[in-house]
Design a protein around this motif. Structure first.
Motif, PDB file in Angstrom:
ATOM      1  N   ASP A   1     -14.425   5.598  -1.397  1.00 49.21           N
ATOM      2  CA  ASP A   1     -14.494   5.424  -0.233  1.00 49.21           C
ATOM      3  C   ASP A   1     -15.158   4.673   0.658  1.00 49.21           C
ATOM      4  OD1 ASP A   1     -11.164   5.868  -0.490  1.00 49.21           O
ATOM      5  OD2 ASP A   1     -11.651   8.088   0.266  1.00 49.21           O
TER       6      ASP A   1
ATOM      7  N   LYS B   1      -6.006  -0.260   1.544  1.00 44.41           N
ATOM      8  CA  LYS B   1      -6.996   0.101   2.301  1.00 44.41           C
ATOM      9  C   LYS B   1      -8.746   0.221   2.056  1.00 44.41           C
ATOM     10  CE  LYS B   1      -2.971   2.635   4.586  1.00 44.41           C
ATOM     11  NZ  LYS B   1      -2.176   3.084   5.132  1.00 44.41           N
ATOM     12  N   ASN B   2      -9.457   1.338   2.195  1.00 48.47           N
ATOM     13  CA  ASN B   2     -10.718   1.170   2.592  1.00 48.47           C
ATOM     14  C   ASN B   2     -11.102   2.149   0.878  1.00 48.47           C
ATOM     15  OD1 ASN B   2     -10.198   4.277   3.373  1.00 48.47           O
ATOM     16  ND2 ASN B   2     -11.541   4.672   4.199  1.00 48.47           N
ATOM     17  N   HIS B   3     -10.249   2.220   0.365  1.00 46.11           N
ATOM     18  CA  HIS B   3     -10.289   3.084  -1.218  1.00 46.11           C
ATOM     19  C   HIS B   3     -10.725   1.384  -2.377  1.00 46.11           C
ATOM     20  CE1 HIS B   3     -10.776   6.027  -4.058  1.00 46.11           C
ATOM     21  NE2 HIS B   3      -9.995   5.386  -4.789  1.00 46.11           N
TER      22      HIS B   3
END
Length: 215
Positions: free
Chosen positions: A168, A204-206
């Protein structure tokens, strides 16, 4: 007090010793609302800030109003230590991204003689943190010095993948664009191309850096 001990500045220092050191240095606590400015670019400070709770953003805004995100800090992180030690203006804006509590630790006392047995350890921690911050800024410089958005993105993600190919990142898309000094739409387009080519995957942020066999 337990929140303060989360900071690397107090590594190897127990709660009682930390209380004594904080008292001798004259540390003080402040609380900030979301969006409230903690420091502006022309401010001078004699104290390093430690995030007790909340999120703090370190940003530089150029003369055109473009925002360059330098760091996003959370519980236990420290900021302003180099500017406080050098007694020079901040040259960056520090803003609370959410409700935040900050402990301000005056740094001048760290370099004075003290009868407290663990003040020396505190001083060593402070110097180590200055060195680590320099490494962090060098990493950012390596990213933004690349010529293309793709090179910036892959350099950044490769650094993040040092702890494993799946990870992440601490930024949303706008923050990532600001960190890499690029346009958000250009960043999003490049991420989509990299995903389509099978070089990365993300949600997303992964992020995941794909193996050659997974492409």
């Amino acid at each position: 007090m337990t929140e303060i001990l989360a900071s690397e500045l107090f590594c190897g220092i127990d709660e009682k010793a930390a209380e004594d050191i904080i008292g001798e240095l004259g540390a003080y606590e402040r609380e900030y609302a979301p969006g409230e400015r903690i420091f502006s670019g022309d401010d001078k400070t004699t104290a390093a800030g430690i995030v007790i709770s909340g999120i703090v953003c370190i940003e530089n805004v150029d003369f055109r109003g473009n925002t360059n995100l330098i760091a996003r800090l959370g519980r236990g992180d420290i900021f302003g230590e180099a500017f406080a030690a050098a007694s020079v203006p901040m040259r960056v804006d520090v803003t609370a991204a959410e409700q935040s509590r900050i402990l301000f630790v005056p740094v001048n006392g760290l370099f004075l003689s003290s009868e407290l047995p663990l003040m020396g350890r505190m001083r060593e921690n402070f110097i180590r943190l200055l060195a680590e911050k320099n490494v962090m800024l060098s990493a950012k410089l390596e990213c933004i010095s690349k010529r293309t958005v793709r090179e910036k993105v892959m350099t950044f993600l490769s650094m993040q993948a040092a702890r494993g190919r799946e990870f992440d990142i601490p930024f949303d898309r706008q923050q990532m664009a600001d960190y890499l000094c690029t346009d958000r739409s250009a960043l999003s387009a490049e991420l989509s191309r990299l995903k389509k080519e099978g070089i990365i995957d993300f949600r997303k942020n992964h992020f995941v850096l794909m193996d050659a066999e997974n492409k």
